[in-house]
Write a protein that holds these residues in place. Structure first.
Motif, PDB file in Angstrom:
ATOM      1  N   ASP A   4       0.807  -1.216   0.000  1.00 21.18           N
ATOM      2  CA  ASP A   4       0.000   0.000   0.000  1.00 21.18           C
ATOM      3  C   ASP A   4       0.847   1.277   0.000  1.00 21.18           C
ATOM      4  OD1 ASP A   4      -0.919   0.026   3.545  1.00 21.18           O
ATOM      5  OD2 ASP A   4       0.977  -0.340   2.512  1.00 21.18           O
ATOM      6  N   HIS A   5       2.155   1.135  -0.073  1.00 22.48           N
ATOM      7  CA  HIS A   5       2.977   2.345  -0.144  1.00 22.48           C
ATOM      8  C   HIS A   5       2.932   2.938  -1.540  1.00 22.48           C
ATOM      9  CE1 HIS A   5       4.815   3.187   3.595  1.00 22.48           C
ATOM     10  NE2 HIS A   5       4.999   1.886   3.819  1.00 22.48           N
ATOM     11  N   ALA A   6       2.629   4.188  -1.601  1.00 24.67           N
ATOM     12  CA  ALA A   6       2.515   4.849  -2.886  1.00 24.67           C
ATOM     13  C   ALA A   6       3.886   5.034  -3.525  1.00 24.67           C
ATOM     14  CB  ALA A   6       1.842   6.205  -2.712  1.00 24.67           C
ATOM     15  N   TYR A   7       4.906   5.143  -2.656  1.00 24.31           N
ATOM     16  CA  TYR A   7       6.219   5.414  -3.211  1.00 24.31           C
ATOM     17  C   TYR A   7       7.038   4.148  -3.307  1.00 24.31           C
ATOM     18  CZ  TYR A   7       7.434  10.222  -4.033  1.00 24.31           C
ATOM     19  OH  TYR A   7       7.589  11.440  -4.596  1.00 24.31           O
ATOM     20  N   VAL A 155      11.093  13.965   6.145  1.00 26.50           N
ATOM     21  CA  VAL A 155      10.160  14.670   5.261  1.00 26.50           C
ATOM     22  C   VAL A 155       8.991  15.258   6.051  1.00 26.50           C
ATOM     23  CG1 VAL A 155      10.781  13.197   3.315  1.00 26.50           C
ATOM     24  CG2 VAL A 155       8.803  12.601   4.733  1.00 26.50           C
ATOM     25  N   ALA A 156       8.682  14.654   7.186  1.00 25.81           N
ATOM     26  CA  ALA A 156       7.560  15.155   7.972  1.00 25.81           C
ATOM     27  C   ALA A 156       7.880  16.506   8.589  1.00 25.81           C
ATOM     28  CB  ALA A 156       7.177  14.144   9.052  1.00 25.81           C
ATOM     29  N   LEU A 182       6.649   8.596   4.179  1.00 29.74           N
ATOM     30  CA  LEU A 182       5.588   9.484   4.665  1.00 29.74           C
ATOM     31  C   LEU A 182       5.332  10.657   3.728  1.00 29.74           C
ATOM     32  CD1 LEU A 182       6.448   9.731   8.486  1.00 29.74           C
ATOM     33  CD2 LEU A 182       4.857   8.170   7.335  1.00 29.74           C
ATOM     34  N   ALA A 183       6.181  10.844   2.715  1.00 28.46           N
ATOM     35  CA  ALA A 183       6.091  12.045   1.876  1.00 28.46           C
ATOM     36  C   ALA A 183       4.690  12.296   1.323  1.00 28.46           C
ATOM     37  CB  ALA A 183       7.123  11.976   0.752  1.00 28.46           C
ATOM     38  N   PRO A 184       4.034  11.267   0.743  1.00 25.75           N
ATOM     39  CA  PRO A 184       2.687  11.544   0.207  1.00 25.75           C
ATOM     40  C   PRO A 184       1.687  11.923   1.297  1.00 25.75           C
ATOM     41  CG  PRO A 184       3.311   9.217  -0.122  1.00 25.75           C
ATOM     42  CD  PRO A 184       4.478   9.885   0.488  1.00 25.75           C
ATOM     43  N   LEU A 185       1.907  11.401   2.512  1.00 25.96           N
ATOM     44  CA  LEU A 185       0.954  11.673   3.598  1.00 25.96           C
ATOM     45  C   LEU A 185       1.085  13.095   4.125  1.00 25.96           C
ATOM     46  CD1 LEU A 185       1.400   8.315   5.553  1.00 25.96           C
ATOM     47  CD2 LEU A 185      -0.373   8.907   3.887  1.00 25.96           C
ATOM     48  N   VAL A 186       2.310  13.627   4.083  1.00 29.60           N
ATOM     49  CA  VAL A 186       2.506  14.978   4.638  1.00 29.60           C
ATOM     50  C   VAL A 186       2.650  16.023   3.533  1.00 29.60           C
ATOM     51  CG1 VAL A 186       3.567  14.083   6.736  1.00 29.60           C
ATOM     52  CG2 VAL A 186       5.018  14.679   4.797  1.00 29.60           C
ATOM     53  N   GLY A 187       2.474  15.579   2.291  1.00 27.50           N
ATOM     54  CA  GLY A 187       2.532  16.517   1.171  1.00 27.50           C
ATOM     55  C   GLY A 187       3.918  17.098   0.941  1.00 27.50           C
ATOM     56  N   ALA A 188       4.973  16.291   1.194  1.00 26.68           N
ATOM     57  CA  ALA A 188       6.332  16.778   0.966  1.00 26.68           C
ATOM     58  C   ALA A 188       6.769  16.406  -0.444  1.00 26.68           C
ATOM     59  CB  ALA A 188       7.280  16.168   1.983  1.00 26.68           C
ATOM     60  N   GLN A 209      15.872   8.037   2.258  1.00 28.25           N
ATOM     61  CA  GLN A 209      15.630   6.665   2.695  1.00 28.25           C
ATOM     62  C   GLN A 209      14.360   6.528   3.534  1.00 28.25           C
ATOM     63  OE1 GLN A 209      18.504   5.098   5.453  1.00 28.25           O
ATOM     64  NE2 GLN A 209      17.704   6.341   7.121  1.00 28.25           N
ATOM     65  N   SER A 210      13.903   5.302   3.607  1.00 30.35           N
ATOM     66  CA  SER A 210      12.793   4.948   4.493  1.00 30.35           C
ATOM     67  C   SER A 210      13.187   3.684   5.236  1.00 30.35           C
ATOM     68  CB  SER A 210      11.527   4.701   3.679  1.00 30.35           C
ATOM     69  OG  SER A 210      10.637   3.913   4.435  1.00 30.35           O
ATOM     70  N   ILE A 211      13.378   3.816   6.527  1.00 30.27           N
ATOM     71  CA  ILE A 211      13.774   2.629   7.294  1.00 30.27           C
ATOM     72  C   ILE A 211      12.615   1.644   7.389  1.00 30.27           C
ATOM     73  CG2 ILE A 211      14.487   1.843   9.606  1.00 30.27           C
ATOM     74  CD1 ILE A 211      16.361   4.263   9.626  1.00 30.27           C
ATOM     75  N   ALA A 212      11.383   2.179   7.278  1.00 31.51           N
ATOM     76  CA  ALA A 212      10.223   1.284   7.268  1.00 31.51           C
ATOM     77  C   ALA A 212      10.329   0.327   6.086  1.00 31.51           C
ATOM     78  CB  ALA A 212       8.937   2.093   7.201  1.00 31.51           C
ATOM     79  N   GLN A 213      10.850   0.845   4.972  1.00 30.07           N
ATOM     80  CA  GLN A 213      10.949   0.017   3.771  1.00 30.07           C
ATOM     81  C   GLN A 213      12.295  -0.687   3.643  1.00 30.07           C
ATOM     82  OE1 GLN A 213      10.028   3.057   0.918  1.00 30.07           O
ATOM     83  NE2 GLN A 213       7.822   2.821   1.195  1.00 30.07           N
ATOM     84  N   ASP A 214      13.297  -0.124   4.268  1.00 30.43           N
ATOM     85  CA  ASP A 214      14.654  -0.675   4.154  1.00 30.43           C
ATOM     86  C   ASP A 214      15.274  -0.713   5.549  1.00 30.43           C
ATOM     87  OD1 ASP A 214      17.233  -1.370   3.613  1.00 30.43           O
ATOM     88  OD2 ASP A 214      17.739   0.485   2.537  1.00 30.43           O
ATOM     89  N   PRO A 215      14.927  -1.746   6.337  1.00 27.86           N
ATOM     90  CA  PRO A 215      15.324  -1.776   7.770  1.00 27.86           C
ATOM     91  C   PRO A 215      16.828  -1.789   7.968  1.00 27.86           C
ATOM     92  CG  PRO A 215      13.703  -3.488   7.262  1.00 27.86           C
ATOM     93  CD  PRO A 215      14.166  -2.931   5.962  1.00 27.86           C
ATOM     94  N   GLN A 216      17.609  -2.035   6.932  1.00 25.70           N
ATOM     95  CA  GLN A 216      19.069  -2.051   7.085  1.00 25.70           C
ATOM     96  C   GLN A 216      19.694  -0.746   6.624  1.00 25.70           C
ATOM     97  OE1 GLN A 216      21.261  -5.240   7.228  1.00 25.70           O
ATOM     98  NE2 GLN A 216      19.583  -6.624   7.705  1.00 25.70           N
TER      99      GLN A 216
END
Lengths: 243, 235, 238
Positions: A4-7, A155-156, A182-188, A209-216
Motif C-alpha cells: 500500500d505504499h505509494a512510493y 520529510v515530515a 511518509l512524503a505523500p501523507l505529509v505533502g512533501a 531513505q525509508s527505514i520502514a521500507q529498508d530496515p538495514q
C-alpha cells in the motif's frame, strides 16, 4: 515491502551517491583508533532508528559501539538487545545537562571519555557511532569528536528544511532525508528537497531513505562502509609508508 | 602569570565537562527541595559552606605541591608523587558516596584533558593513575599550576565553580530568571571570596588536616540520583 | 569540667575479652555490663546533664589483638551552653589491634539551643581489625533550634585514611539546614562498618533519605537524615 505504499523507494526517490573514485571529502587523518561518525539532527527525525538500522546492517562485519547523547532508557537498551541489534555493553549513554549541542560541539569531553571507555572495555573497534541528543538545525559535531558526520532530517519536518540550510544540512558529510514513505501523507515534495539539498551542499552527498521500507538503511550503511574502508586504507598506507 | 589565563580557566565555557554536572541540584529539584530562587539560594549557601572549603583546599594544596615541583625541576618524581597520592587518598576518604567519587574523577579526567591541551606540562603525568581519572580538585590544582596561577587563584576558581555549576543547572532545570540568578551569585561573591581565602590559607597543612566538611544530603541524593533510569545531568 | 575515661580490652585467652583497665571520672562514669558473650560491654553513665560549655571530656579506648569491646551509653547526651559561651569538647580516641573488634554504639548527641560543641573521634584500625561506629546528631531538643555543633570522625585502616567526615550544624554555618545539607531534617547520622573479612556490600537505597555506600577500603557507611531520632535509629540500628 508493503504494497500500500505509494512510493517505490528504489525507483522514484531521488538520491545522490558519492561517485566511485570521486571523493568529495578531504582524506581522514591517520587513525590508531576506531572511526567515529556523528549522527545528528532534529528531534524525531529518526536518528535512533538509523543507529539501530546501521547496527543491524554492520554489526556482523565491523567491531562497533554506540555513544548516545539522547535520553536513553533501560527500555531502549532492552529493545536493542531483544532485536539482536547491539549488546548493551556496546552502548554508552552520556548525560548532557540539558545542553545537547554543547556536549557534541563546545565541550566534547564527556563524549570523548565515553568513546575511550568503550575502546578500553571492548578492545579495538572499527567504528563508533555518536548519536547526538535531539536538537535543531544548527547543531553540528566538533571535528575534535568525530571524523565524519551524518545529519538526519525527515520529510515530515517539511520539505523546506533543506532550503533553510543551517550548518547541519549545509556542511554534514552526509545528509539523510528520512521517512520518505511518509512524503505523500505529509505533502512533501521530494524533488524539491533534492534540488534544495544539492543547491546547499554542492558535491556533498544526500541519501533519501525509508527505514520502514529498508530496515538495514542499505545506502547509508554502504556510505559508512566506504568511510571505514577509506580510513583503514589511509591507516594501512601511513603505516606502510613509515617502514 | 597572565590574568587572562585565570579568566579562561574560571569561564564556564572552558571545555572541562562542567555543563553536564549539577552538583546535586537535579536530585534536589526532583525531591522538591529546590523549586525557586529562594531554594537555590539556600542550596548554594550549603554548597559554599560544605563543599567549597574541601574542594578549594584540596585544589590549593595540590597547586602548592605542583608549583613546588615546577620551581625545582631537580625534585625527584617521588617528591611530588607521594604528596599527590596522599592528597588523593585523603580526598577519597572524604568522599563517602561512590557516585560522588565517580563524578569527581570524571570531571577531573575532563579537566585534565582540557588542561593538557591548553597549558601543556609534565606535571599532569605525576597525578596518581586511576581508571576513572584524578579527583577534580587535584586536576584543577595541577592545571592552575601549569597555567602559572597562584594558589589563591586556584582556590578562588574552585570555590567559584562550586557555585556556578549548580546555578547554571538551576537556570536550565527550573527556568529561573537568569538575571535574578546572576544577582544572587553577585550577592554571594563576598562569601565566596572568604571561603576561597580561608581554603588557600590552610593549603600548606598536611593533607590529613585539610577540611573534611560533610553534607549528608549531598551524599544521599547523589546515590539516589545514580539509581535513576534517566538523568539529564551526570551528577 | 575536665574528665578522662579509659578502657583497655584484651583477649582473655579463653575466647573471651577481659577489661584490663576501666577507669572513669565524673561526669564520665563507666560500668561493665557482662552479657555472657565473648564481647565485653561497657556502658557510659552520664552523671550530669552535658557536656556543658567549658567541659573537656576525653575517652581513650584500646582493643587488643583478638579482643572484642562494645561501648554503649544509657542515655542521649545533651550539649548545653555554658555561662560564658566557652565551647564544650568531647574527644574520643580508639586504637584497635589486628583481629580486634570495637563496637561504638552510644545514644544520640543532642545539640541544644545555644550550645557550642565539638565532638572529635579518631580511630586507628590495624589491618584485620573490625569496627562498628555509630554517630547520631539531633538538632535541638523538642521544638528548639540547635546551637552550633561539629561532629568530626577520622578513621584510618592499616595506616591509610578510610573515612574523614566533619558535620557542622547550627546557625553559625550558612545553609546548614537547607536543601544541600539537611533539607530541614532534625536528625542525621551514620553507621560505619569495617569488616576486612567480608566483601563491602554494594550501594543501596534504604529509604527516601538513607543510603548504604561502600567506601574505598574494607568498609561500608550508612548515612541518613530523618525527621526525628526514632526514625533515624531505624536506619542505623545495629
Amino acid at each position: 515491502m508493503r504494497a500500500d505504499h505509494a512510493y517505490d523507494h528504489d525507483e522514484s526517490v531521488p538520491h545522490t551517491h558519492p561517485e566511485p573514485g570521486v571523493d568529495p571529502h578531504p582524506p581522514l587523518p591517520q587513525l590508531d583508533r576506531a572511526v567515529r561518525i556523528g549522527i545528528g539532527g532534529p528531534v524525531g527525525s529518526g536518528k535512533t532508528a538509523l543507529v539501530a538500522a546501521l547496527c543491524r546492517a554492520l554489526a556482523g562485519e565491523l567491531r562497533l559501539a554506540v555513544v548516545t547523547n539522547d535520553i536513553y532508557t533501560t527500555e531502549d537498551a532492552d529493545f536493542l538487545k531483544r532485536a539482536g541489534v547491539l549488546d548493551p555493553s556496546r552502548i554508552r549513554a552520556v548525560e548532557t545537562g540539558c545542553c545537547p549541542h554543547t556536549a557534541i560541539r563546545d565541550d566534547i569531553s564527556a563524549n570523548l571519555d565515553a568513546v575511550e571507555e568503550l575502546e578500553d572495555a571492548l578492545g579495538p573497534l572499527d567504528l563508533v557511532l555518536v548519536e547526538s541528543g535531539g536538537d535543531n538545525l544548527t547543531a553540528t559535531f566538533s571535528k575534535g569528536l568525530v571524523d565524519q558526520q551524518i545529519f538526519v532530517v525527515d520529510v515530515a519536518g517539511g520539505d523546506k528544511v533543506p532550503r533553510k540550510g543551517g550548518p547541519g544540512v549545509t556542511t554534514a558529510d552526509l545528509l539523510v532525508i528520512n521517512k520518505t514513505d511518509l512524503a505523500p501523507l505529509v505533502g512533501a515534495d521530494l524533488a524539491v528537497m533534492d534540488r534544495d539539498a544539492r543547491a546547499r551542499r554542492g558535491t556533498l552527498p544526500t541519501i533519501f531513505q525509508s527505514i520502514a521500507q529498508d530496515p538495514q538503511a542499505s545506502q547509508v550503511a554502504d556510505w559508512v562502509r566506504h568511510v571505514v574502508a577509506h580510513a583503514a586504507g589511509a591507516h594501512a598506507h601511513a603505516h606502510a609508508g613509515a617502514h | 602569570m597572565h590574568r587572562t589565563a585565570y579568566l579562561l580557566l574560571a569561564d564556564g565555557r572552558f571545555p572541562s565537562g562542567g555543563h553536564a554536572h549539577s552538583s546535586g541540584l537535579e536530585a534536589a529539584v526532583a525531591a522538591g527541595r529546590v523549586t525557586d530562587l529562594a531554594g537555590l539560594e539556600a542550596f548554594l549557601h550549603g554548597r559554599l559552606s560544605y563543599a567549597a572549603p574541601v574542594t578549594a583546599a584540596f585544589t590549593a594544596a595540590t597547586h602548592l605541591t605542583a608549583a613546588r615541583m615546577g620551581r625545582a625541576p631537580s625534585a625527584t618524581e617521588s617528591d611530588v608523587k607521594v604528596p599527590f597520592l596522599s592528597l588523593d587518598r585523603e580526598l577519597e576518604a572524604r568522599t563517602v558516596s561512590p557516585a560522588l567519587r565517580l563524578a569527581s574523577r570524571r570531571q577531573g579526567r575532563a579537566l585534565l584533558r582540557a588542561g593538557r591541551n591548553t597549558w601543556p606540562s609534565e606535571l599532569y603525568g605525576q597525578l596518581p593513575k586511576h581508571p576513572d581519572g584524578p579527583h577534580q580538585p587535584l586536576a584543577l590544582g595541577v592545571t592552575t599550576a601549569a597555567a602559572g596561577l597562584s594558589a589563591e587563584e586556584a582556590a578562588q576558581i574552585a570555590a567559584y565553580g562550586v557555585l556556578t555549576g549548580p546555578a547554571s543547572a538551576a537556570v536550565r532545570l527550573l527556568g529561573l530568571d537568569p538575571y535574578q540568578v546572576q544577582n544572587l551569585l553577585a550577592r554571594m561573591a563576598g562569601s565566596c571570596d572568604e571561603i576561597a581565602a580561608a581554603a588557600a590559607a590552610v593549603a600548606h597543612k598536611s593533607p590529613q588536616e585539610l577540611p573534611a566538611h560533610a553534607a549528608p544530603l549531598a551524599d544521599i541524593s547523589a546515590e539516589l540520583h545514580a539509581t535513576w533510569e534517566v538523568r539529564l545531568f551526570a551528577s | 569540667m575536665r574528665a578522662l575515661a579509659r578502657i583497655v580490652a584484651e583477649a582473655d585467652g579463653r575466647g573471651g575479652t577481659r577489661l584490663a583497665r576501666l577507669r572513669g571520672e565524673p561526669p564520665l562514669q563507666l560500668r561493665h555490663t557482662p552479657d555472657g558473650s565473648a564481647t565485653a560491654t561497657v556502658h557510659l553513665i552520664g552523671s550530669a546533664a552535658g557536656p556543658l560549655g567549658g567541659d573537656d571530656l576525653r575517652i581513650e579506648i584500646e582493643v587488643g589483638e583478638g579482643a572484642s569491646l562494645c561501648v554503649r551509653s544509657v542515655a542521649a547526651s545533651i550539649a548545653l551552653p555554658g555561662r560564658d559561651g566557652t565551647p564544650s569538647r568531647t574527644t574520643v580516641t580508639a586504637v584497635v589491634a589486628a583481629d580486634g573488634e570495637l563496637r561504638w554504639l552510644p545514644e544520640q548527641l543532642v545539640a541544644a539551643a545555644g550550645c557550642r560543641h565539638q565532638a572529635t573521634s579518631t580511630v586507628e584500625l590495624a589491618g584485620g581489625a573490625r569496627l562498628l561506629w555509630r554517630e547520631e546528631l539531633i538538632c535541638g531538643r523538642h521544638d528548639e533550634r540547635p546551637g552550633d555543633a561539629v561532629v568530626s570522625t577520622s578513621v584510618d585502616y592499616d595506616g591509610a585514611p578510610l573515612l574523614r567526615q566533619s558535620l557542622t550544624i547550627g546557625p553559625g554555618t550558612p545553609g546548614w539546614d537547607g536543601p544541600a545539607v539537611l533539607g530541614g531534617a532534625r536528625a542525621t547520622g551514620s553507621l560505619l562498618l569495617v569488616d576486612p573479612a567480608a566483601a563491602p556490600a554494594p550501594s543501596a537505597v534504604l529509604g527516601a533519605t538513607a543510603v548504604r555506600m561502600p567506601l574505598t577500603g574494607p568498609a561500608t557507611l550508612v548515612s541518613a537524615t530523618a525527621p526525628d531520632a526514632h526514625v533515624l535509629r531505624g536506619y542505623l540500628d545495629a
